[in-house]
Write a protein that holds these residues in place. Structure first.
Motif, PDB file in Angstrom:
ATOM      1  N   VAL A 115     -17.490  12.577  -6.280  1.00 31.90           N
ATOM      2  CA  VAL A 115     -17.021  13.251  -7.244  1.00 31.90           C
ATOM      3  C   VAL A 115     -16.463  12.467  -8.374  1.00 31.90           C
ATOM      4  CG1 VAL A 115     -16.147  15.227  -5.686  1.00 31.90           C
ATOM      5  CG2 VAL A 115     -14.710  13.161  -6.218  1.00 31.90           C
ATOM      6  N   GLY A 116     -16.671  11.215  -8.564  1.00 30.55           N
ATOM      7  CA  GLY A 116     -16.299  10.515  -9.673  1.00 30.55           C
ATOM      8  C   GLY A 116     -14.699  10.201  -9.740  1.00 30.55           C
ATOM      9  N   SER A 117     -14.365   9.916 -10.905  1.00 33.34           N
ATOM     10  CA  SER A 117     -13.184   9.543 -11.160  1.00 33.34           C
ATOM     11  C   SER A 117     -12.562  10.143 -12.499  1.00 33.34           C
ATOM     12  CB  SER A 117     -12.736   7.983 -11.148  1.00 33.34           C
ATOM     13  OG  SER A 117     -13.088   7.512 -12.560  1.00 33.34           O
ATOM     14  N   TYR A 118     -11.262  10.211 -12.598  1.00 29.79           N
ATOM     15  CA  TYR A 118     -10.716  10.672 -14.152  1.00 29.79           C
ATOM     16  C   TYR A 118     -10.637   9.308 -14.878  1.00 29.79           C
ATOM     17  CZ  TYR A 118      -8.828  14.732 -11.460  1.00 29.79           C
ATOM     18  OH  TYR A 118      -8.738  15.637 -10.576  1.00 29.79           O
ATOM     19  N   GLY A 119     -11.167   8.155 -14.714  1.00 31.15           N
ATOM     20  CA  GLY A 119     -11.118   7.308 -15.732  1.00 31.15           C
ATOM     21  C   GLY A 119      -9.940   6.102 -15.785  1.00 31.15           C
ATOM     22  N   VAL A 120      -8.804   6.521 -15.032  1.00 27.39           N
ATOM     23  CA  VAL A 120      -7.530   5.660 -14.869  1.00 27.39           C
ATOM     24  C   VAL A 120      -7.539   5.395 -13.332  1.00 27.39           C
ATOM     25  CG1 VAL A 120      -6.557   6.901 -16.921  1.00 27.39           C
ATOM     26  CG2 VAL A 120      -6.289   7.768 -14.410  1.00 27.39           C
ATOM     27  N   ASP A 121      -6.982   4.277 -13.106  1.00 24.71           N
ATOM     28  CA  ASP A 121      -6.813   3.435 -11.871  1.00 24.71           C
ATOM     29  C   ASP A 121      -5.429   4.067 -11.145  1.00 24.71           C
ATOM     30  OD1 ASP A 121      -9.197   2.075 -12.058  1.00 24.71           O
ATOM     31  OD2 ASP A 121      -8.570   0.416 -13.086  1.00 24.71           O
ATOM     32  N   ILE A 122      -5.649   4.305 -10.046  1.00 24.88           N
ATOM     33  CA  ILE A 122      -4.437   4.660  -9.154  1.00 24.88           C
ATOM     34  C   ILE A 122      -4.296   3.787  -8.021  1.00 24.88           C
ATOM     35  CG2 ILE A 122      -3.195   6.342  -7.969  1.00 24.88           C
ATOM     36  CD1 ILE A 122      -4.689   8.532  -9.428  1.00 24.88           C
ATOM     37  N   HIS A 123      -3.395   2.493  -8.344  1.00 25.89           N
ATOM     38  CA  HIS A 123      -3.241   1.864  -7.353  1.00 25.89           C
ATOM     39  C   HIS A 123      -2.117   2.018  -6.164  1.00 25.89           C
ATOM     40  CE1 HIS A 123      -5.966  -1.058  -9.453  1.00 25.89           C
ATOM     41  NE2 HIS A 123      -5.141  -0.920 -10.472  1.00 25.89           N
ATOM     42  N   ARG A 124      -2.464   2.042  -4.962  1.00 24.76           N
ATOM     43  CA  ARG A 124      -1.613   2.539  -3.934  1.00 24.76           C
ATOM     44  C   ARG A 124      -1.606   1.543  -2.891  1.00 24.76           C
ATOM     45  NH1 ARG A 124      -5.684   6.553  -4.265  1.00 24.76           N
ATOM     46  NH2 ARG A 124      -4.684   8.588  -4.959  1.00 24.76           N
ATOM     47  N   THR A 125      -0.085   1.393  -2.691  1.00 25.77           N
ATOM     48  CA  THR A 125       0.530   0.202  -1.647  1.00 25.77           C
ATOM     49  C   THR A 125       0.760   0.916  -0.345  1.00 25.77           C
ATOM     50  OG1 THR A 125       1.168  -1.121  -3.509  1.00 25.77           O
ATOM     51  CG2 THR A 125       1.842  -1.654  -1.218  1.00 25.77           C
ATOM     52  N   HIS A 126       0.292   0.566   0.572  1.00 25.05           N
ATOM     53  CA  HIS A 126       0.240   1.315   1.960  1.00 25.05           C
ATOM     54  C   HIS A 126       1.295   0.514   2.852  1.00 25.05           C
ATOM     55  CE1 HIS A 126      -2.728   4.907   1.724  1.00 25.05           C
ATOM     56  NE2 HIS A 126      -3.152   4.055   0.845  1.00 25.05           N
ATOM     57  N   CYS A 127       2.126   1.320   3.524  1.00 28.44           N
ATOM     58  CA  CYS A 127       2.776   0.636   4.600  1.00 28.44           C
ATOM     59  C   CYS A 127       1.756   0.475   5.922  1.00 28.44           C
ATOM     60  CB  CYS A 127       4.261   1.408   5.043  1.00 28.44           C
ATOM     61  SG  CYS A 127       4.072   2.753   5.737  1.00 28.44           S
ATOM     62  N   GLU A 128       2.566  -0.111   6.884  1.00 26.34           N
ATOM     63  CA  GLU A 128       1.578  -0.436   8.158  1.00 26.34           C
ATOM     64  C   GLU A 128       1.730   0.835   8.983  1.00 26.34           C
ATOM     65  OE1 GLU A 128       3.132  -3.917  10.144  1.00 26.34           O
ATOM     66  OE2 GLU A 128       2.538  -5.111   8.326  1.00 26.34           O
ATOM     67  N   ASN A 129       0.607   1.060   9.636  1.00 26.31           N
ATOM     68  CA  ASN A 129       0.402   1.969  10.947  1.00 26.31           C
ATOM     69  C   ASN A 129       0.575   3.383  10.503  1.00 26.31           C
ATOM     70  OD1 ASN A 129       0.309   2.911  13.492  1.00 26.31           O
ATOM     71  ND2 ASN A 129       2.441   2.407  13.974  1.00 26.31           N
ATOM     72  N   ARG A 130      -0.258   4.060   9.462  1.00 23.21           N
ATOM     73  CA  ARG A 130      -0.306   5.436   9.526  1.00 23.21           C
ATOM     74  C   ARG A 130       0.946   5.896   8.725  1.00 23.21           C
ATOM     75  NH1 ARG A 130      -0.544   8.538  14.804  1.00 23.21           N
ATOM     76  NH2 ARG A 130       0.381   6.549  15.717  1.00 23.21           N
ATOM     77  N   GLY A 131       1.418   5.094   7.893  1.00 23.75           N
ATOM     78  CA  GLY A 131       2.632   5.482   7.159  1.00 23.75           C
ATOM     79  C   GLY A 131       2.370   5.744   5.603  1.00 23.75           C
ATOM     80  N   SER A 132       3.377   5.913   4.679  1.00 23.93           N
ATOM     81  CA  SER A 132       3.446   6.692   3.717  1.00 23.93           C
ATOM     82  C   SER A 132       2.916   5.300   2.610  1.00 23.93           C
ATOM     83  CB  SER A 132       4.642   6.899   3.164  1.00 23.93           C
ATOM     84  OG  SER A 132       5.751   5.748   3.224  1.00 23.93           O
TER      85      SER A 132
END
Length: 422
Positions: A115-132
């Motif tokens: 589906v492509g992208s909106y043209g901006v980057d969204i950098h996510r930092t995940h916690c460990e073990n299925r977290g937020s």
């Protein structure tokens, strides 16, 4: 066995082939059981808003990692290992959960779609073990940053899709019918995308501080979603979702009201032949009036393109129902743990499906059968005369006690029998 793909060759050992065919035969055996025909009969009546006993579903979701994982698979090939896990989970579902889920003699291969992208980057930092996760929204100011976005460009790799279907046909196509399928339920929610772009605080504050900017963002997201829907329809990538597919935020799709009478068998489906779905659970803290001003007007034109519709997920909907129930072809409403059940039942009556989602903490935290029975009994006393379905989902853990979900199903059936027997 070697199957040529567009860019690679897939080696299928005789051991992998034997494993897959054995599992496929077991799935076929289950699909042919008389109980499956009876469940389908009930779902058809239930989805037509006819009076049947309450339907029961329980989705393991995140709890699968404590119930049946890749570690229990034996196939060597990576793709077949994923297929193996899917078939094993179908078998487990029937043998250990045994809710009203149905099994059909099909093996579905999804279209390979980007589906492509909106043209901006969204950098996510995940916690460990299925977290937020945390992220920095890329749009700091709607007035100046909205121009950074562009409509996503969808694409489909037909050759790769056909090659995967060919592989499945060669391995077990004589046992299960292999089908290429489109999206089971095309989502028209958009608020999740909005908060990925401006943040949940940004979404809330913009309703006061920059209402014009928020309207512009929602209008853009509506245009993007309409562009995607047009692409799927134009390219023939939609397939009927009127059988045992997952629909809405939980539910089974069996209906004889779809496709439309103008549909010709064997042709690609149109949006009007499908179930549609939207939700806005991220706006749980927003008043019904502001939801109706900033969110719903951008969802309704998309939903009205579908033959039947579902609405809602985890958000409370009792205050929103006056705006939701008049939507064209609305049929299934999600009644979350935070919804006022009495208000919902009074407003919905027997015209819509009362899709009750009990609080999953009763499975995910301490498992107390008395509390579970009391919760189910309350729902039945309030909405038992509605077109009720009891759907346990958002089960992200079972505290390493896999039998909890199947036990919840048994308790639900016992309480339904007690209610009907009154």
């Amino acid at each position: 066995m070697i199957v040529a793909e567009k860019t690679m060759k897939i080696n299928v050992s005789e051991t992998d082939r034997t494993v897959m065919r054995t599992l496929a035969r077991r799935v076929r055996e289950m699909a042919d059981l008389p109980i499956m025909a009876e469940r389908k009969r009930l779902w058809y009546a239930h989805n037509a808003a006819k009076s049947v006993r309450p339907m029961v579903l329980a989705f393991p979701e995140g709890a699968w990692v404590e119930m049946l994982t890749d570690a229990e698979c034996v196939c060597e090939n990576t793709m077949l290992r994923a297929w193996e896990l899917g078939l094993r989970r179908k078998i487990y579902w029937y043998e250990h959960i045994n809710d009203d889920n149905t099994i059909e003699p099909y093996f579905d291969v999804p279209w390979n779609i980007s589906v492509g992208s909106y043209g901006v980057d969204i950098h996510r930092t995940h916690c460990e073990n299925r977290g937020s996760f945390t992220w920095t929204p890329p749009l700091a100011n709607l007035g100046s940053d909205l121009k950074k976005l562009h409509i996503r460009e969808c694409s489909v790799d037909r050759d790769a899709t056909y090659a995967i279907k060919e592989l499945a046909d060669m391995i077990f196509g004589d046992i299960l019918t292999v089908r290429i399928v489109g999206s089971a339920a095309v989502g028209c929610g958009m608020t999740n995308d909005a908060i990925q772009l401006i943040g949940i605080e940004g979404l809330m504050l913009a309703m006061y501080d920059d209402p014009d900017g928020l309207h512009a963002l929602m209008s853009f997201l509506q245009s993007d979603r309409r562009h995607a829907l047009d692409f799927f329809e134009r390219e023939g990538l939609l397939t009927l979702n009127n059988e045992n597919g997952y629909t809405g935020s939980g539910g089974v799709a069996y209906t004889k009201e779809l496709p439309q009478t103008s549909y010709h068998a064997g042709e690609p489906a149109r949006l009007t032949d499908l179930w549609g779905f939207a939700e806005s659970q991220e706006t749980v803290g927003v008043s019904p009036e502001m939801f109706a001003e900033f969110i719903l007007p951008y969802q309704v034109p998309l939903l009205e393109r579908f033959g039947l519709n579902c609405y809602g997920c985890c958000e409370p909907v009792d205050g929103r129902l006056p705006y939701l129930l008049p939507i064209k072809n609305m049929r299934r409403i999600s009644i979350s743990p935070w919804s006022n059940q009495e208000s919902c039942a009074a407003q919905m009556g027997d015209r819509f499906i009362f899709s009750r989602k009990p609080n999953p903490t009763m499975i995910c935290a301490q498992f107390n059968e008395d509390e579970i029975r009391a919760d189910l009994s309350t729902t039945l006393s309030i909405a038992g005369r509605c077109n009720l379905e009891l759907i346990m989902k958002d089960t992200h853990t079972v505290q390493n006690e896999p039998d909890r979900i199947g036990r919840w199903v048994s308790i639900a059936r016992e309480e339904i029998d007690r209610y009907i027997g009154r």
